[in-house]
Design a protein around this motif. Structure first.
Motif, mmCIF file in Angstrom:
data_model
loop_
_atom_site.group_PDB
_atom_site.id
_atom_site.type_symbol
_atom_site.label_atom_id
_atom_site.label_comp_id
_atom_site.label_asym_id
_atom_site.label_seq_id
_atom_site.Cartn_x
_atom_site.Cartn_y
_atom_site.Cartn_z
ATOM 1 N N ALA A 45 0.833 -1.205 0.000
ATOM 2 C CA ALA A 45 0.000 0.000 0.000
ATOM 3 C C ALA A 45 0.866 1.254 0.000
ATOM 4 N N ARG A 46 1.932 1.259 0.793
ATOM 5 C CA ARG A 46 2.817 2.432 0.838
ATOM 6 C C ARG A 46 3.488 2.653 -0.511
ATOM 7 N N LYS A 47 3.870 1.573 -1.170
ATOM 8 C CA LYS A 47 4.497 1.695 -2.487
ATOM 9 C C LYS A 47 3.506 2.291 -3.488
ATOM 10 N N ALA A 48 2.253 1.826 -3.452
ATOM 11 C CA ALA A 48 1.222 2.360 -4.355
ATOM 12 C C ALA A 48 0.993 3.840 -4.087
ATOM 13 N N LEU A 49 0.906 4.223 -2.819
ATOM 14 C CA LEU A 49 0.699 5.629 -2.477
ATOM 15 C C LEU A 49 1.881 6.477 -2.937
ATOM 16 N N ASP A 50 3.087 5.987 -2.705
ATOM 17 C CA ASP A 50 4.285 6.731 -3.104
ATOM 18 C C ASP A 50 4.409 6.870 -4.621
ATOM 19 N N SER A 51 3.727 6.011 -5.376
ATOM 20 C CA SER A 51 3.787 6.104 -6.836
ATOM 21 C C SER A 51 2.839 7.172 -7.386
ATOM 22 N N SER A 106 -2.306 2.636 8.312
ATOM 23 C CA SER A 106 -2.945 1.359 8.605
ATOM 24 C C SER A 106 -3.605 0.868 7.317
ATOM 25 N N PHE A 107 -3.512 -0.459 7.088
ATOM 26 C CA PHE A 107 -4.041 -1.011 5.847
ATOM 27 C C PHE A 107 -4.306 -2.500 6.051
ATOM 28 N N GLY A 108 -5.538 -2.942 5.771
ATOM 29 C CA GLY A 108 -5.851 -4.365 5.831
ATOM 30 C C GLY A 108 -7.229 -4.630 6.384
ATOM 31 N N ASP A 109 -7.746 -5.814 6.074
ATOM 32 C CA ASP A 109 -9.036 -6.279 6.613
ATOM 33 C C ASP A 109 -10.173 -5.281 6.407
ATOM 34 N N PHE A 156 -8.183 2.641 -1.010
ATOM 35 C CA PHE A 156 -7.260 1.717 -0.347
ATOM 36 C C PHE A 156 -8.020 0.700 0.502
ATOM 37 N N ALA A 157 -9.034 1.143 1.232
ATOM 38 C CA ALA A 157 -9.828 0.197 2.035
ATOM 39 C C ALA A 157 -10.501 -0.830 1.133
ATOM 40 N N ALA A 158 -11.087 -0.359 0.029
ATOM 41 C CA ALA A 158 -11.747 -1.279 -0.904
ATOM 42 C C ALA A 158 -10.753 -2.257 -1.514
ATOM 43 N N ARG A 208 -10.060 7.806 8.108
ATOM 44 C CA ARG A 208 -10.237 6.396 8.460
ATOM 45 C C ARG A 208 -11.383 5.818 7.639
ATOM 46 N N ALA A 209 -11.041 4.903 6.743
ATOM 47 C CA ALA A 209 -12.043 4.307 5.859
ATOM 48 C C ALA A 209 -12.257 2.845 6.217
ATOM 49 N N SER A 210 -13.506 2.402 6.068
ATOM 50 C CA SER A 210 -13.817 0.995 6.288
ATOM 51 C C SER A 210 -14.890 0.550 5.296
#
Length: 132
Positions: free
Chosen positions: A2-8, A21-24, A59-61, A90-92
């Motif tokens: 996720a961090r790599k995608a954001l940094d791109s 935070s990223f996951g679930d 990212f949450a999706a 904060r997304a869920s």
């Protein structure tokens, strides 16, 4: 990942966004509030809030639909002017199917005292990208 995608994303680098935070079915995106991100009255610009909502929703999706996702649409309701030191989105995932997810995001600002203030809420639909 996720961090790599954001940094791109050049715009994400420009605003200084980071994934904390990223996951679930969840994602948290943060942006430090600095002078060049404010509007004429000194509040964080609404466009930065919308950006943070959009990115945290996708990212949450992505945690349920896979990494190739696109925002189909979202809405933001601004509750109060955003002031403070840091924006936290904060997304869920509220619901996820095979090809789309409905995601909610609460946007807070964090003050110097560490207290969070809700400044906006967002909801959107994210689609799994179709191979071309």
């Amino acid at each position: 990942m996720a961090r790599k995608a954001l940094d791109s994303q050049p715009f994400s680098r420009l605003v200084g966004a980071r994934i904390t935070s990223f996951g679930d079915g969840r994602a948290v995106l943060e942006v430090d509030i600095r002078e060049e991100l404010r509007q004429q009255n000194g509040f964080l610009h609404g466009g930065v809030l919308a950006y943070a909502a959009d990115n945290s929703l996708t990212f949450a999706a992505g945690t349920t639909l896979g990494p190739a996702v696109l925002t189909a649409g979202f809405s933001v309701q601004y509750i109060r002017p955003a002031t403070g030191l840091t924006l936290v989105a904060r997304a869920s995932v509220a619901h996820s199917g095979r090809r789309q997810a409905v995601v909610r995001c609460d946007l807070f600002t964090v003050g110097a005292d560490g207290n969070e203030t809700l400044c906006a809420v967002a909801q959107g639909t994210v689609l799994a990208a179709q191979p071309s």
